[in-house]
Design a protein around this motif. Structure first.
Motif, PDB file in Angstrom:
ATOM      1  N   PHE A  83       0.787  -1.226   0.000  1.00 44.39           N
ATOM      2  CA  PHE A  83       0.000   0.000   0.000  1.00 44.39           C
ATOM      3  C   PHE A  83       0.823   1.283   0.000  1.00 44.39           C
ATOM      4  O   PHE A  83       0.268   2.382  -0.059  1.00 44.39           O
ATOM      5  CB  PHE A  83      -0.947   0.004   1.212  1.00 44.39           C
ATOM      6  CG  PHE A  83      -1.868  -1.184   1.246  1.00 44.39           C
ATOM      7  CD1 PHE A  83      -2.802  -1.401   0.238  1.00 44.39           C
ATOM      8  CD2 PHE A  83      -1.798  -2.112   2.275  1.00 44.39           C
ATOM      9  CE1 PHE A  83      -3.648  -2.492   0.268  1.00 44.39           C
ATOM     10  CE2 PHE A  83      -2.647  -3.209   2.312  1.00 44.39           C
ATOM     11  CZ  PHE A  83      -3.572  -3.400   1.300  1.00 44.39           C
ATOM     12  N   GLY A  84       2.138   1.163   0.114  1.00 54.51           N
ATOM     13  CA  GLY A  84       2.984   2.351   0.032  1.00 54.51           C
ATOM     14  C   GLY A  84       3.174   3.095   1.340  1.00 54.51           C
ATOM     15  O   GLY A  84       3.921   4.091   1.384  1.00 54.51           O
ATOM     16  N   VAL A  85       2.509   2.664   2.423  1.00 57.69           N
ATOM     17  CA  VAL A  85       2.679   3.293   3.743  1.00 57.69           C
ATOM     18  C   VAL A  85       2.785   2.199   4.793  1.00 57.69           C
ATOM     19  O   VAL A  85       2.357   1.063   4.579  1.00 57.69           O
ATOM     20  CB  VAL A  85       1.492   4.225   4.086  1.00 57.69           C
ATOM     21  CG1 VAL A  85       1.409   5.390   3.129  1.00 57.69           C
ATOM     22  CG2 VAL A  85       0.173   3.447   4.097  1.00 57.69           C
ATOM     23  N   THR A  86       3.343   2.544   5.949  1.00 61.01           N
ATOM     24  CA  THR A  86       3.447   1.580   7.038  1.00 61.01           C
ATOM     25  C   THR A  86       2.083   1.401   7.684  1.00 61.01           C
ATOM     26  O   THR A  86       1.181   2.252   7.529  1.00 61.01           O
ATOM     27  CB  THR A  86       4.434   2.071   8.100  1.00 61.01           C
ATOM     28  OG1 THR A  86       3.919   3.275   8.688  1.00 61.01           O
ATOM     29  CG2 THR A  86       5.805   2.335   7.492  1.00 61.01           C
ATOM     30  N   PRO A  87       1.873   0.303   8.436  1.00 65.06           N
ATOM     31  CA  PRO A  87       0.595   0.133   9.143  1.00 65.06           C
ATOM     32  C   PRO A  87       0.270   1.295  10.077  1.00 65.06           C
ATOM     33  O   PRO A  87      -0.893   1.705  10.185  1.00 65.06           O
ATOM     34  CB  PRO A  87       0.807  -1.175   9.915  1.00 65.06           C
ATOM     35  CG  PRO A  87       1.813  -1.926   9.104  1.00 65.06           C
ATOM     36  CD  PRO A  87       2.734  -0.887   8.568  1.00 65.06           C
ATOM     37  N   THR A  88       1.287   1.828  10.752  1.00 61.92           N
ATOM     38  CA  THR A  88       1.057   2.934  11.687  1.00 61.92           C
ATOM     39  C   THR A  88       0.530   4.161  10.957  1.00 61.92           C
ATOM     40  O   THR A  88      -0.425   4.816  11.408  1.00 61.92           O
ATOM     41  CB  THR A  88       2.368   3.269  12.426  1.00 61.92           C
ATOM     42  OG1 THR A  88       2.827   2.104  13.115  1.00 61.92           O
ATOM     43  CG2 THR A  88       2.146   4.389  13.437  1.00 61.92           C
ATOM     44  N   LYS A  89       1.160   4.502   9.817  1.00 63.74           N
ATOM     45  CA  LYS A  89       0.714   5.680   9.064  1.00 63.74           C
ATOM     46  C   LYS A  89      -0.664   5.447   8.455  1.00 63.74           C
ATOM     47  O   LYS A  89      -1.475   6.380   8.366  1.00 63.74           O
ATOM     48  CB  LYS A  89       1.728   6.010   7.982  1.00 63.74           C
ATOM     49  CG  LYS A  89       3.038   6.582   8.527  1.00 63.74           C
ATOM     50  CD  LYS A  89       3.985   6.968   7.397  1.00 63.74           C
ATOM     51  CE  LYS A  89       5.258   7.595   7.963  1.00 63.74           C
ATOM     52  NZ  LYS A  89       6.196   8.009   6.894  1.00 63.74           N
ATOM     53  N   TYR A  90      -0.928   4.217   8.057  1.00 58.10           N
ATOM     54  CA  TYR A  90      -2.240   3.925   7.503  1.00 58.10           C
ATOM     55  C   TYR A  90      -3.318   4.119   8.567  1.00 58.10           C
ATOM     56  O   TYR A  90      -4.368   4.693   8.299  1.00 58.10           O
ATOM     57  CB  TYR A  90      -2.284   2.497   6.967  1.00 58.10           C
ATOM     58  CG  TYR A  90      -3.616   2.122   6.369  1.00 58.10           C
ATOM     59  CD1 TYR A  90      -3.940   2.493   5.074  1.00 58.10           C
ATOM     60  CD2 TYR A  90      -4.570   1.426   7.119  1.00 58.10           C
ATOM     61  CE1 TYR A  90      -5.176   2.183   4.520  1.00 58.10           C
ATOM     62  CE2 TYR A  90      -5.808   1.109   6.584  1.00 58.10           C
ATOM     63  CZ  TYR A  90      -6.098   1.482   5.280  1.00 58.10           C
ATOM     64  OH  TYR A  90      -7.327   1.181   4.744  1.00 58.10           O
ATOM     65  N   ARG A  91      -3.040   3.646   9.770  1.00 59.41           N
ATOM     66  CA  ARG A  91      -4.000   3.813  10.872  1.00 59.41           C
ATOM     67  C   ARG A  91      -4.225   5.288  11.169  1.00 59.41           C
ATOM     68  O   ARG A  91      -5.330   5.701  11.534  1.00 59.41           O
ATOM     69  CB  ARG A  91      -3.491   3.071  12.094  1.00 59.41           C
ATOM     70  CG  ARG A  91      -4.306   3.322  13.354  1.00 59.41           C
ATOM     71  CD  ARG A  91      -3.889   2.359  14.446  1.00 59.41           C
ATOM     72  NE  ARG A  91      -4.744   1.178  14.456  1.00 59.41           N
ATOM     73  CZ  ARG A  91      -4.518   0.096  15.215  1.00 59.41           C
ATOM     74  NH1 ARG A  91      -3.428   0.041  15.966  1.00 59.41           N
ATOM     75  NH2 ARG A  91      -5.345  -0.911  15.174  1.00 59.41           N
ATOM     76  N   ALA A  92      -3.186   6.091  10.963  1.00 57.20           N
ATOM     77  CA  ALA A  92      -3.288   7.523  11.243  1.00 57.20           C
ATOM     78  C   ALA A  92      -4.024   8.275  10.140  1.00 57.20           C
ATOM     79  O   ALA A  92      -4.221   9.484  10.243  1.00 57.20           O
ATOM     80  CB  ALA A  92      -1.888   8.114  11.425  1.00 57.20           C
ATOM     81  N   GLY A  93      -4.389   7.573   9.066  1.00 59.23           N
ATOM     82  CA  GLY A  93      -5.173   8.217   8.031  1.00 59.23           C
ATOM     83  C   GLY A  93      -4.460   8.417   6.725  1.00 59.23           C
ATOM     84  O   GLY A  93      -5.062   8.899   5.752  1.00 59.23           O
ATOM     85  N   GLU A  94      -3.197   8.056   6.657  1.00 58.63           N
ATOM     86  CA  GLU A  94      -2.463   8.190   5.397  1.00 58.63           C
ATOM     87  C   GLU A  94      -2.721   6.971   4.515  1.00 58.63           C
ATOM     88  O   GLU A  94      -3.027   5.889   4.994  1.00 58.63           O
ATOM     89  CB  GLU A  94      -0.961   8.320   5.670  1.00 58.63           C
ATOM     90  CG  GLU A  94      -0.588   9.556   6.474  1.00 58.63           C
ATOM     91  CD  GLU A  94       0.921   9.684   6.645  1.00 58.63           C
ATOM     92  OE1 GLU A  94       1.656   9.260   5.745  1.00 58.63           O
ATOM     93  OE2 GLU A  94       1.357  10.199   7.694  1.00 58.63           O
ATOM     94  N   GLY A  95      -2.571   7.154   3.222  1.00 57.50           N
ATOM     95  CA  GLY A  95      -2.648   6.011   2.300  1.00 57.50           C
ATOM     96  C   GLY A  95      -4.034   5.708   1.791  1.00 57.50           C
ATOM     97  O   GLY A  95      -4.242   4.699   1.131  1.00 57.50           O
TER      98      GLY A  95
END
Length: 531
Positions: free
Chosen positions: A517-529
Motif C-alpha cells: 500500500f505504500g505506507v506503514t501500518p502505523t501511518k495507515y491507521r493515522a489516516g495516510e494512504g
C-alpha cells in the motif's frame, strides 16, 4: 550462447546494486533476472523466474539464506546456490554444505572472486546439460532399447491398442517396414513337457528368426504373453498356405533341435497392418482347436471357420481413439473417428443387422464414457433409456454412424460444461478455505491441496487461470485487506493484528504492508494512504 539465469538475494541494497553493476554478466555467460531483499520475496520470485543460480546472503530478515536454499533445493533441484556471509563461522559453512550449496563466500564480496565462482558454476551447468543432451549417449541408449520398443509396438498391434496414426508414427521411428499386400498374425503354443521358462521361449523365438523364410515375405518374431508371436507381411497378397508350409517346417525343426512340440495358430490375412488384431484374434481361436485337430503343426483359422476373414470387431484401439476424441479433441476429431468406424462397417459388407456384436461393444464404450464422466445416462441417450438399442434398428451404416456421432457430441458438450463448473467450484472452495484460514501462519499451497485432494502443480495452474494471480499473491491480498480493516476499525496493537492475519513476525508484516500500500501500518491507521 545460452545465458544462465541468476537471482540475487541480499537485504543490503548497496550490496545488491554493487554486485549487479560490477559483474560482467553476459561476459560470464549469465543474465541477472531478478533481485530480492529477503528470502520470502526470493521464494515468490523463484517460482516464476526459475533461476539457474541463486546468490544469497545468509543473515536476512524474515527468512535467512540457508532456509531459502533448503526450500529451493526441493523446488529447483537443478539450480546452484552461492551463499554470502559476514561471519567466518564453520557452523554456517557446514550447514551450507548440507543445504546443497555450491559455494560459500565471505563478505566483503570481491568481484574477482565472485567472477571466478560464476565461471566455475557455468562450467558445471554446461557439463550437466551436455550430459543430459548428449546425442550420442541418447542414441546409444535408444538403440539398446530398440528391440524391446519394437516388441511392445508389435504387441500393441496384435492387441488392437494403437490407432493408425500412432502406428505409422512409431513404425517410422522404430524403422519397421509395414509395406505389403497382405498381413497375418500367428501365435505359438509351446507344449508343457519338460522345464518351461524364459530360456525355452527365447530359444523358440530364435529358431523362428533363423529358419522362417518365404519368398516375397517378411517376418517379425517377438515375445508375446509368455510365448512367441509372428507377424507376416506378404508382397502381392501371397497364398496363406505357403506361409503355413513355412511355419510347419520350423515346427518340425523344433522337435528335432529343441525337443519341443510347437502348435502355431494362424489368423486370416488382412489387407492393412492396423487390422492385424483381427488376424491375431483368429490365431488365438485357431489354437483352441489344437485338442481336436492335433498338435505340433500350424492350424489355420480359415480352415476351421471359413467366415473368419469377414469378422468385424470393435477393438481396444477403437475405444481409445474414440474416447480420446470425445475427452480431448474437437468436433472434427470426433467426426473423423466416427467416420472411420462407419467405413469399417461399410467395408465389411455385412448388413447392419449382422453387426450386433460390433454395435454392442460401441454402445458399451459410450456408456463407459458417460459413467466415467459422472453423467446421467438418460441425459445422453434420452429419457427412459434402457440400453435396448439394436444394430437392426439402423438400415445403413451411415444411420448407425450418425446415431453414434450425436451421442459423442452430446457427451463432449456435457463434459466441457462439467469441467468449467468443476473448476469454478474448486476455486470457490479454495477461496473459502483461504478466507477461513488466512490467519494461520502455516497456511500453504500444499496444505490447501491436501484439503482439496489435488496435486499442487494442477491446482496452481487452475487457480492462476481462474483467479488471475498465484496462490501466494491471492493469500497476501486477503491478509492485507483484513489488516486494513483491523487497523482502521479496531484499536488492537499492530503486532496482534499481524498475528491475526497470519504473520508471526510483525516486522515482516509491516514490510509486506508497505510494499502493498505504500505506507506503514502505523501511518495507515493515522489516516495516510487512503481508504
Amino acid at each position: 550462447m545460452e545465458l544462465y539465469r541468476v537471482l540475487l538475494v541480499d537485504d543490503e541494497e548497496d550490496i545488491r546494486v554493487g554486485i549487479s553493476q560490477k559483474m560482467d554478466w553476459a561476459g560470464l555467460g549469465f543474465t541477472l533476472v531478478g533481485q530480492a531483499e529477503n528470502g520470502r520475496d526470493a521464494l515468490e520470485l523463484a517460482e516464476s523466474l526459475k533461476p539457474d543460480v541463486v546468490l544469497t546472503d545468509i543473515k536476512m530478515p524474515f527468512m535467512d539464506g540457508l532456509e531459502l536454499c533448503s526450500i529451493l533445493t526441493g523446488r529447483l533441484p537443478a539450480s546452484k546456490f552461492v551463499v554470502f556471509s559476514g561471519f567466518d563461522d564453520f557452523e554456517y559453512a557446514k550447514q551450507a554444505i548440507q543445504m546443497n550449496v555450491s559455494e560459500y563466500i565471505l563478505k566483503p564480496i570481491n568481484a574477482v572472486e565472485l567472477a571466478g565462482v560464476l565461471e566455475k558454476l557455468h562450467a558445471q551447468l554446461d557439463a550437466e546439460r551436455a550430459e543430459r543432451r548428449n546425442a550420442e549417449q541418447l542414441r546409444r541408449r535408444y538403440e539398446e532399447s530398440l528391440p524391446v520398443l519394437r516388441g511392445l509396438f508389435f504387441t500393441r498391434l496384435l492387441d488392437g491398442r494403437i490407432s493408425r496414426e500412432r502406428m505409422l508414427e512409431l513404425a517410422e521411428r522404430y524403422d519397421v517396414d509395414l509395406s505389403g499386400g497382405a498381413f497375418a498374425a500367428a501365435i505359438v503354443h509351446i507344449n508343457s513337457g519338460g522345464p518351461q521358462g524364459e530360456l525355452v521361449t527365447m530359444s523358440v523365438q530364435q529358431l523362428f528368426e533363423e529358419n522362417l523364410s518365404l519368398p516375397g515375405g517378411r517376418f517379425q518374431t517377438f515375445l508375446y504373453n509368455d510365448s512367441v508371436a509372428l507377424l507376416a507381411a506378404m508382397d502381392g497378397g501371397r497364398d496363406i498356405y505357403a506361409l503355413l508350409e513355412a511355419v510347419n517346417r520350423v515346427c518340425a525343426l523344433s522337435e528335432s533341435y529343441l525337443g519341443r512340440r510347437l502348435t502355431v495358430g494362424v489368423g486370416a490375412p488382412v489387407a492393412a497392418p492396423e487390422e492385424l488384431s483381427q488376424s491375431a484374434a483368429g490365431a488365438r481361436s485357431a489354437l483352441e482347436y489344437r485338442g481336436m485337430v492335433g498338435r505340433g503343426r500350424a492350424i489355420y483359422i480359415g480352415d476351421l471357420e471359413p467366415d473368419a476373414s469377414s469378422r468385424l470387431e470393435f477393438m481396444e484401439s477403437d475405444e481409445e481413439a474414440l474416447s480420446s476424441a470425445v475427452k480431448l479433441g474437437g468436433e472434427e476429431e470426433i467426426r473423423a473417428q466416427v467416420e472411420h468406424l462407419t467405413e469399417r462397417v461399410r467395408a465389411s459388407g455385412l448388413a447392419t443387422s449382422q453387426c450386433q456384436l460390433f454395435f454392442l461393444e460401441l454402445l458399451m464404450c459410450l456408456l463407459r464414457l458417460t459413467r466415467g464422466a459422472g453423467l446421467e445416462v438418460e441425459t445422453v441417450f434420452g429419457t427412459g433409456f434402457t440400453g435396448a438399442v439394436q444394430a437392426a434398428d439402423f438400415t445403413t451404416p451411415e444411420q448407425m454412424g450418425q446415431w453414434c456421432l450425436d451421442r459423442c457430441l452430446k457427451i463432449q458438450a456435457l463434459i466441457r460444461r462439467q469441467r468449467t463448473d468443476t473448476a469454478g467450484q474448486m476455486v470457490e472452495r479454495a477461496r473459502a478455505y483461504i478466507d477461513a484460514h488466512y490467519g494461520e501462519s502455516d497456511l500453504s499451497v500444499e496444505r490447501l491441496c491436501q484439503h482439496l485432494h489435488l496435486s499442487a502443480a494442477y491446482f496452481s495452474t487452475l487457480f492462476k487461470r481462474e483467479v488471475g494471480m498465484s496462490f501466494i499473491a491471492y493469500l497476501t491480498e486477503v491478509r492485507m485487506e483484513a489488516a486494513k480493516r483491523a487497523l482502521r476499525g479496531t484499536e488492537e496493537k499492530t503486532y496482534l493484528i499481524a498475528r491475526r492475519c497470519g504473520y508471526d513476525d510483525p516486522n515482516y508484516f509491516s514490510y509486506v504492508f508497505k510494499r502493498q500500500f505504500g505506507v506503514t501500518p502505523t501511518k495507515y491507521r493515522a489516516g495516510e494512504g487512503g481508504a
